[in-house]
Design an enzyme around this catalytic site. Structure first.
Site, PDB file in Angstrom:
ATOM      1  N   ARG A  91     -32.445  -4.046  17.680  1.00  0.00           N
ATOM      2  CA  ARG A  91     -31.906  -5.080  17.232  1.00  0.00           C
ATOM      3  C   ARG A  91     -33.131  -6.195  17.343  1.00  0.00           C
ATOM      4  O   ARG A  91     -33.709  -6.207  18.425  1.00  0.00           O
ATOM      5  CB  ARG A  91     -30.845  -5.781  17.901  1.00  0.00           C
ATOM      6  CG  ARG A  91     -29.496  -5.037  17.302  1.00  0.00           C
ATOM      7  CD  ARG A  91     -29.018  -5.165  16.042  1.00  0.00           C
ATOM      8  NE  ARG A  91     -27.806  -4.630  15.520  1.00  0.00           N
ATOM      9  CZ  ARG A  91     -27.595  -3.617  15.260  1.00  0.00           C
ATOM     10  NH1 ARG A  91     -28.756  -2.705  14.682  1.00  0.00           N
ATOM     11  NH2 ARG A  91     -26.790  -2.875  14.698  1.00  0.00           N
ATOM     12  N   HIS A 106     -35.416  -2.849   7.888  1.00  0.00           N
ATOM     13  CA  HIS A 106     -34.227  -2.165   8.638  1.00  0.00           C
ATOM     14  C   HIS A 106     -33.719  -0.884   7.961  1.00  0.00           C
ATOM     15  O   HIS A 106     -32.615  -0.749   7.588  1.00  0.00           O
ATOM     16  CB  HIS A 106     -32.949  -3.023   8.624  1.00  0.00           C
ATOM     17  CG  HIS A 106     -32.106  -2.893   9.818  1.00  0.00           C
ATOM     18  ND1 HIS A 106     -31.516  -3.618  10.478  1.00  0.00           N
ATOM     19  CD2 HIS A 106     -31.578  -1.828  10.050  1.00  0.00           C
ATOM     20  CE1 HIS A 106     -30.457  -3.288  11.041  1.00  0.00           C
ATOM     21  NE2 HIS A 106     -30.630  -1.984  11.130  1.00  0.00           N
TER      22      HIS A 106
HETATM   23  C1  GLV Z   1     -27.713  -0.325  12.195  1.00  0.00           C
HETATM   24  O1  GLV Z   1     -28.366  -0.955  12.542  1.00  0.00           O
HETATM   25  C2  GLV Z   1     -26.828   0.262  12.984  1.00  0.00           C
HETATM   26  O2  GLV Z   1     -26.438  -0.214  13.794  1.00  0.00           O
HETATM   27  O3  GLV Z   1     -26.209   1.285  12.635  1.00  0.00           O
END
Ligand code: GLV
Length: 312
Positions: A227, A275
């Site tokens: 994160r 991401h």
């Molecule tokens: C993505 O970031 C997840 O936590 O699945």
């Protein structure tokens, strides 16, 4: 028949996959915005969701299970609308494998000197000094050593690095040395690469800050697949500019999408990816969720719920 509401921007494909995996459930899908089917929500006991839209849980008086559409549950735990007695379960799918590929790919891009090789190629220049770096015996630190961290550790070991895992509570391990998070600073000066794959909790928020980075090796490659908030971005930028680390490979950001004005976009030492290191596809995730789908269909309590006090 028990009912499960799938509230997700790609709800169609999830509904198909969940129905196929557990046909004994009444599964309906909705995009994460109105209009939602109030009659269905009123009887649904299960909710499959990524981010819970405002007001949704209030329309689900029978809610008894929340299944996250991903591995991280920090946003669900921070959501006051989910009653504390409702179990939340997570799913990591094949993230460990995906994130191992991501880590190895980006690490090797640096150590095989891909940018310099491509540049030499563009210039039709045969540069025999462009040697790849030998990673054998170099130290890799992996913060978070569960179902995601361990496959990353294995992959790094597989290409020759000496791997150390860092966990909240150190424990003996047959495969790798595991240390407490508090020891990270003491190891960082020896590390070629630091991979962040720990959940976002009060204990990990802002963990990678200026003080920690000051103890790092100047050639450190930081990889964040966890994160964004594990890293203090302002401190990271200062450290990159001051030459305190070689490269930051960032797949996650405190604010996503990364705002167009962020200096990270154009920083020569930052690699920004959207991401994507652990794609949450039904194919990868449904096998993880299946045991709980079955239990839910049979009216039994779900297992392996997130420990809210721990944060994961
Ligand atoms: C993505 O970031 C997840 O936590 O699945």
């Amino acid at each position: 028949m028990r009912s499960l509401a799938v509230v997700h921007h790609r709800h169609e494909e999830w509904v198909i996959a969940i129905r196929e995996a557990e046909p004994r459930l009444d599964v309906r899908g909705f995009p994460p915005r109105d209009p939602l089917d109030d009659a269905f929500l009123a009887r649904a006991e299960g909710l499959f969701v990524w981010k819970v839209p405002a007001g949704l849980v209030a329309r689900m008086p029978r809610l008894s299970w929340v299944q996250s559409a991903g591995a991280g549950v920090d946003h669900l735990l921070a959501d006051p609308s989910i009653p504390p007695e409702v179990p939340i379960t997570r799913a990591d799918g094949q993230f460990g494998l995906w994130m191992a590929r991501y880590t190895i790919g980006h690490l090797l891009a640096a150590t095989q000197r891909l940018d310099a090789c491509r540049e030499a190629q563009r210039e039709r220049r045969w540069d025999s000094r462009l040697l790849p770096e030998d990673l054998t015996g170099q130290v890799a630190l992996v913060l978070g050593f569960g179902r995601i961290g361990r496959p990353i550790g294995r992959a790094l070991r597989g290409i020759g690095l000496e791997v150390h895992g860092f966990v909240r509570t150190p424990r003996p391990d047959d495969e790798f040395p595991l240390h407490g998070v508090a020891e990270l600073g003491a190891w960082l000066g020896r590390a070629r690469v630091l991979v962040l794959c720990a959940p976002l909790t009060p204990g990990t928020q802002g963990l990678v800050n200026g003080a920690l980075l000051a103890s790092g090796h100047p050639r450190l490659v930081l990889v964040n697949v966890a994160r964004g908030a594990l890293v203090d971005t302002a401190d990271l930028l200062v450290a990159l500019d001051a030459g305190r680390l070689e490269r930051a490979v960032l797949d996650v950001f405190a604010e996503e999408p990364l705002p167009p004005g962020s200096p990270l976009w154009s920083h020569p030492k930052a690699v920004v990816t959207p991401h994507h290191s652990g794609p949450s596809t039904p194919r990868a995730m449904v096998p993880d969720i299946l045991p709980n789908l079955r239990r839910f269909a049979e009216g039994r309590p779900v297992v392996e719920a997130v420990d809210r006090s721990r944060g994961y």
